[in-house]
Design an enzyme around this catalytic site. Structure first.
Site, short mmCIF file in Angstrom:
data_model
loop_
_atom_site.label_atom_id
_atom_site.label_comp_id
_atom_site.label_asym_id
_atom_site.label_seq_id
_atom_site.Cartn_x
_atom_site.Cartn_y
_atom_site.Cartn_z
CB SER A 14 -0.94 -0.02 1.21
OG SER A 14 -0.19 -0.16 2.40
N GLY A 15 1.99 1.22 -0.73
CA GLY A 15 2.78 2.42 -0.95
C GLY A 15 2.28 3.12 -2.20
CB ALA A 17 4.02 1.22 -6.76
CB SER A 43 9.95 3.49 1.44
OG SER A 43 10.78 2.46 1.92
CB ALA A 47 9.19 9.93 0.41
N GLY A 50 11.10 14.85 -1.90
CA GLY A 50 10.02 15.22 -2.80
C GLY A 50 9.91 14.32 -4.01
CD GLU A 115 15.82 15.90 -3.54
OE1 GLU A 115 16.20 14.74 -3.73
OE2 GLU A 115 14.72 16.17 -3.04
CG ASP A 209 8.50 -9.54 2.36
OD1 ASP A 209 9.67 -9.35 2.73
OD2 ASP A 209 7.56 -9.71 3.15
CG HIS A 230 20.36 9.13 1.19
ND1 HIS A 230 21.04 10.21 1.72
CD2 HIS A 230 19.29 9.66 0.54
CE1 HIS A 230 20.39 11.34 1.39
NE2 HIS A 230 19.33 11.02 0.67
NE ARG A 276 19.97 10.43 -3.14
CZ ARG A 276 18.68 10.24 -3.08
NH1 ARG A 276 18.20 9.03 -3.15
NH2 ARG A 276 17.88 11.26 -2.95
CG HIS A 336 17.88 5.81 0.34
ND1 HIS A 336 17.05 6.18 1.39
CD2 HIS A 336 17.48 6.57 -0.72
CE1 HIS A 336 16.21 7.13 0.98
NE2 HIS A 336 16.43 7.36 -0.31
NE ARG A 371 15.58 6.14 -6.02
CZ ARG A 371 15.37 7.13 -5.15
NH1 ARG A 371 14.94 8.31 -5.57
NH2 ARG A 371 15.59 6.94 -3.87
CB SER A 376 12.06 6.45 -5.81
OG SER A 376 11.33 5.36 -5.35
P1 FAD Z 1 6.55 1.23 -0.29
O1 FAD Z 1 6.05 2.59 -0.13
O2 FAD Z 1 7.75 0.84 0.50
O3 FAD Z 1 5.36 0.26 0.08
C1 FAD Z 1 5.55 -1.14 0.12
C2 FAD Z 1 4.33 -1.77 0.71
O4 FAD Z 1 4.39 -3.18 0.60
C3 FAD Z 1 4.14 -1.47 2.18
O5 FAD Z 1 2.78 -1.19 2.37
C4 FAD Z 1 4.53 -2.78 2.85
O6 FAD Z 1 3.96 -2.98 4.11
C5 FAD Z 1 4.01 -3.77 1.83
N1 FAD Z 1 4.60 -5.11 1.90
C6 FAD Z 1 5.90 -5.46 1.84
N2 FAD Z 1 6.03 -6.80 1.91
C7 FAD Z 1 4.77 -7.31 2.01
C8 FAD Z 1 4.23 -8.62 2.16
N3 FAD Z 1 5.02 -9.71 2.21
N4 FAD Z 1 2.90 -8.76 2.26
C9 FAD Z 1 2.07 -7.69 2.24
N5 FAD Z 1 2.52 -6.42 2.12
C10 FAD Z 1 3.86 -6.24 2.01
N6 FAD Z 1 11.96 8.71 -3.03
C11 FAD Z 1 11.68 9.85 -3.69
O7 FAD Z 1 11.40 9.85 -4.89
N7 FAD Z 1 11.68 11.04 -3.00
C12 FAD Z 1 11.98 11.13 -1.68
O8 FAD Z 1 11.95 12.20 -1.10
C13 FAD Z 1 12.30 9.92 -0.99
N8 FAD Z 1 12.64 9.95 0.34
C14 FAD Z 1 12.82 8.76 0.99
C15 FAD Z 1 13.08 8.76 2.37
C16 FAD Z 1 13.22 7.58 3.07
C17 FAD Z 1 13.50 7.61 4.55
C18 FAD Z 1 13.12 6.35 2.37
C19 FAD Z 1 13.26 5.05 3.10
C20 FAD Z 1 12.89 6.33 1.01
C21 FAD Z 1 12.75 7.53 0.30
N9 FAD Z 1 12.51 7.54 -1.06
C22 FAD Z 1 12.25 8.72 -1.72
C23 FAD Z 1 12.31 6.29 -1.79
C24 FAD Z 1 10.79 6.08 -1.94
O9 FAD Z 1 10.14 6.53 -0.78
C25 FAD Z 1 10.45 4.63 -2.17
O10 FAD Z 1 11.27 4.07 -3.16
C26 FAD Z 1 8.99 4.52 -2.64
O11 FAD Z 1 8.14 5.16 -1.70
C27 FAD Z 1 8.61 3.07 -2.79
O12 FAD Z 1 7.22 3.00 -3.02
P2 FAD Z 1 6.56 1.58 -3.21
O13 FAD Z 1 5.10 1.82 -3.40
O14 FAD Z 1 7.29 0.82 -4.22
O15 FAD Z 1 6.85 0.83 -1.80
C1 SIN Z 2 16.00 12.52 0.21
O1 SIN Z 2 15.12 13.29 0.59
O2 SIN Z 2 17.21 12.76 0.25
C2 SIN Z 2 15.58 11.23 -0.38
C3 SIN Z 2 15.14 11.48 -1.74
C4 SIN Z 2 15.16 10.23 -2.56
O3 SIN Z 2 15.39 9.13 -2.05
O4 SIN Z 2 14.97 10.38 -3.76
#
Ligand code: FAD
Ligand code: SIN
Length: 527
Positions: A14-15, A17, A43, A47, A50, A115, A209, A230, A276, A336, A371, A376
C-alpha cells in the site's frame, strides 16, 4: 485450515505504486490490497525530499531525461526513462488536482527544490514530508470506492503458481490464519529491501518480500547488485538511522570534515550536489583519510528558515539531542534504495503471466545503475498507474506451459517449519561488511559462500513442503534477496553507478549489460 478469498485484482503493498494502481483498477473489478503492517508503514510515508517532475519554466522532459540517464551511468532503459519523464508531469498534476498540497512560493507558483545531480530545480515537496502527503491523497481517493478492500496486517508469503502463471497468493491474515487469495492479475508493489543491510534508512517492512516471492515463483529478477547508499544518514551511536534529506544540501547544507572544512570538491567537481553514489564514496574516503567522522552542517544558513522548511528533520534531530540548524550532524551512508528488482516491461508485466510489479520492487530499468534523487516516487506513480491499466486486460486464456522451476505450492503452515541457519542480525552484518559501498571479490565471495548454501537449503526445504510463518518468511526473504545481491555483485567485474568494486575500479563497455536471475538458470543477458 486454509481460508479462501477471490478478487479480480490483487495488489501486494500500500505504498505509492500499489495505491496508484488500485485507483486505476477500482472501476474495473474487485480490488484486494494486502499490506503486511499498518497501511502507512512503507517507504512512501517516510519520503522527505520530494517528487521530481519537469514542471518548472526552465525545465523539460528532455532535460529531466538527460539528468536521469547521466545518474544511471549508462545502464538506464531509455524507453522507460522516456515514459517516466514525458508522462511524469501529467501524473503529478493529477495528484495536485486530487488535493496534494505541495509547497508554493508567495506568487502561487510551485516551490521547486534542488537535489543532487539535477541540473535545475524540479523537486515538488510538501515541506519535508512529501511521501506522507502523497499517500494521504491516494488513500483519500480510494476511500470512497466500494470495490476496493485494503486488508492490513496481511503478510503475503507465496505466489500461487498454476499452469505456468500466477493465480494469486497465500498470506497470513491478522489473526494468523493462512489464506489463499485468487485473482486474474496480481501486482507486486512491496517496496525495497534496505533491511537486508545493518545500516539502512528503510522501514521495518522493507525486507525484499516481492523480489523473493517473485523469484521463488519463477519470475526473472534483474540488476540486484545496484543498491543505492544514501550519503547523509544521521549516524549517532544507538539511535535509529534517520535520513537527512538531500534537499538540505539543495538548500545549501555542506559536508565538512572533523576540522570543519568542506571537502566534497576535492573528490567530485559537482561538490555536495554530485550524485549519491559519488557523495557516499567521497565521504567514506574523507573519513578514512582523517580517521574521523564527517558531518553535515547548516550553521551558515538562517536558522529560522531551516527549521521552517524542514520541520520533520528538525524534530528527528531533536530526538537525538541535536539542533538541525546549528549543530554539526554526524552522517554516514546507509542502504536506501534498490535499483534492481522484478524485471518488468513498460506496463509492469513480469516474465510470469498473471504477475505484475511496480514501484521499488520492480526493475523497469528506469534508474539504471544509480537512481536520480526523487525519481522513485515518480516511478511508483507513473508505473503503478501503467501496471493498473495493463492489469485490466489480464486474462488466463493464453498462459503458456511452465518454463521455469517454480516452487510447488505446499500449504506454508505445514507442521515441519522451515529452519534457516543464520540469524537476521548476522545476515545484515554480513551484508554490510561484505556487500555495501565498497566491494571486492574476497568480501563478496565470503558472503556468497555463507549465503548461497543457506538459500539452496531454504529452496529445497520449501520445495519439499516445509512450512512458513511470517517470521521465517521475513528471514527467508532477506536471505533470498541478500544472496542474489551478492551473486550479482560478484558477477559484475567493473564499477558502475552504485556498484563499486575496489578490485575493478573502471567502468567497462562489455558490462553495459544487465545481470538477471531466474530459478531455472543463472543468466547474464545483453541489453
Ligand atoms: P513502499 O512505499 O515501500 O510500500 C511497500 C508496501 O508493501 C508497504 O505497504 C509494505 O507494508 C508492503 N509489503 C511489503 N512486503 C509485504 C508482504 N510480504 N505482504 C504484504 N505487504 C507487504 N523517493 C523519492 O522519490 N523522493 C523522496 O523524497 C524519498 N525519500 C525517501 C526517504 C526515506 C527515509 C526512504 C526510506 C525512502 C525515500 N525515497 C524517496 C524512496 C521512496 O520513498 C520509495 O522508493 C517509494 O516510496 C517506494 O514506493 P513503493 O510503493 O514501491 O513501496
Ligand atoms: C531525500 O530526501 O534525500 C531522499 C530522496 C530520494 O530518495 O529520492
Amino acid at each position: 485450515m486454509t481460508a479462501r478469498l477471490s478478487a479480480d485484482f490483487l495488489i501486494i503493498g500500500s505504498g505509492i505504486a500499489g495505491l496508484r494502481a488500485a485507483v486505476e483498477l477500482a472501476s474495473h473489478g474487485r480490488v484486494l490490497v494486502l499490506t503486511k503492517s499498518d497501511p502507512r508503514a512503507g517507504s512512501t510515508g517516510y519520503a522527505q525530499g520530494g517528487i521530481a517532475a519537469a514542471v518548472g519554466p526552465d525545465d523539460s522532459p528532455a532535460l529531466h531525461a538527460a539528468d536521469t540517464l547521466r545518474a544511471g551511468d549508462g545502464l538506464c532503459d531509455e524507453r522507460a526513462v522516456d515514459v517516466l519523464v514525458t508522462e511524469g508531469a501529467a501524473y503529478v498534476r493529477e495528484l495536485i488536482d486530487w488535493g496534494a498540497a505541495f509547497d508554493r512560493r508567495a506568487d502561487g507558483s510551485l516551490d521547486l527544490a534542488r537535489e543532487g545531480a539535477h541540473s535545475v530545480r524540479r523537486v515538488l515537496h510538501a515541506h519535508d514530508a512529501t511521501g506522507r502527503e502523497i499517500a494521504r491523497v491516494l488513500a483519500a481517493r480510494l476511500a470512497g470506492l466500494p470495490r476496493v478492500e485494503v486488508r492490513d496486517h496481511a503478510v503475503v508469503v507465496q505466489a500461487i503458481v498454476e499452469d505456468g502463471g500466477v493465480a494469486g497468493v497465500r498470506f497470513f491474515d491478522r489473526d494468523g490464519t493462512l489464506t489463499e487469495a485468487r485473482a486474474t492479475a496480481t501486482l507486486v508493489a512491496t517496496g525495497g529491501a534496505g533491511q537486508v543491510y545493518r545500516e539502512t534508512t528503510n522501514p521495518e517492512v522493507a525486507s525484499g518480500d516481492g523480489v523473493a516471492l517473485a523469484y521463488l515463483a519463477g519470475a526473472r529478477v534483474t540488476d540486484l547488485e545496484f543498491v543505492q547508499f544514501h550519503p547523509t544518514v544521521l549516524a549517532v551511536p544507538g539511535a535509529p538511522r534517520y535520513l537527512l534529506s538531500e534537499a538540505l544540501r539543495g538548500e545549501g547544507a555542506r559536508l565538512v570534515n572533523e576540522a570543519g572544512e568542506p571537502f566534497m570538491t576535492r573528490y567530485e567537481p559537482e561538490g555536495d550536489l554530485a550524485s549519491r553514489d559519488r557523495v557516499s564514496r567521497a565521504m567514506l574516503r574523507e573519513s578514512a583519510r582523517t580517521g574521523a567522522p564527517v558531518y553535515l552542517s547548516l550553521a551558515h544558513l538562517p536558522a529560522d528558515v531551516v527549521r521552517e522548511r524542514f520541520p520533520v528533520i528538525a524534530d528527528l534531530c531533536r530526538r537525538v539531542g541535536l539542533d538541525l540548524a546549528t549543530d554539526r550532524l554526524p552522517v554516514s551512508p546507509a542502504a536506501h534504495y534498490a535499483m534492481g528488482g522484478v524485471a518488468t516491461d513498460l506496463d509492469g508485466r513480469t516474465s510470469l503471466p498473471g504477475l505484475f510489479a511496480a514501484g521499488e520492487a520492480a526493475c523497469t530499468g528506469v534508474h539504471g545503475a544509480n537512481r536520480l534523487a526523487s525519481n522513485s516516487l515518480l516511478e511508483g506513480l507513473v508505473f503503478g498507474g501503467r501496471a493498473g491499466r495493463a492489469m485490466q486486460g489480464a486474462t488466463t486464456d493464453a498462459w503458456p506451459a511452465p518454463v521455469t522451476r517454480a516452487i510447488p505450492a505446499p500449504p506454508p503452515s505445514s507442521p515441519e517449519p522451515v529452519s534457516i541457519g543464520i540469524s537476521e542480525a548476522a545476515l545484515r552484518d554480513l551484508m554490510w561488511t561484505d556487500a555495501a559501498v565498497f566491494r571486492d571479490r574476497a568480501g563478496l565471495q565470503h558472503a556468497a559462500d555463507t549465503l548461497a548454501p543457506l538459500r539452496a537449503e531454504l529452496e529445497r526445504a520449501l520445495a519439499e513442503g516445509a512450512g512458513l510463518t511470517p517470521e521465517t518468511w521475513r528471514l527467508g526473504s532477506l536471505l533470498t534477496v541478500g544472496s542474489l545481491i551478492v551473486a550479482a555483485a560478484l558477477r559484475r567485474e567493473e564499477s558502475r553507478g552504485a556498484h563499486w568494486r575496489t578490485d575493478f575500479p573502471a567502468r567497462e563497455g562489455r558490462w553495459k549489460t544487465h545481470t538477471g536471475f531466474t530459478r531455472s538458470r543463472e543468466d547474464r543477458e545483453e541489453n
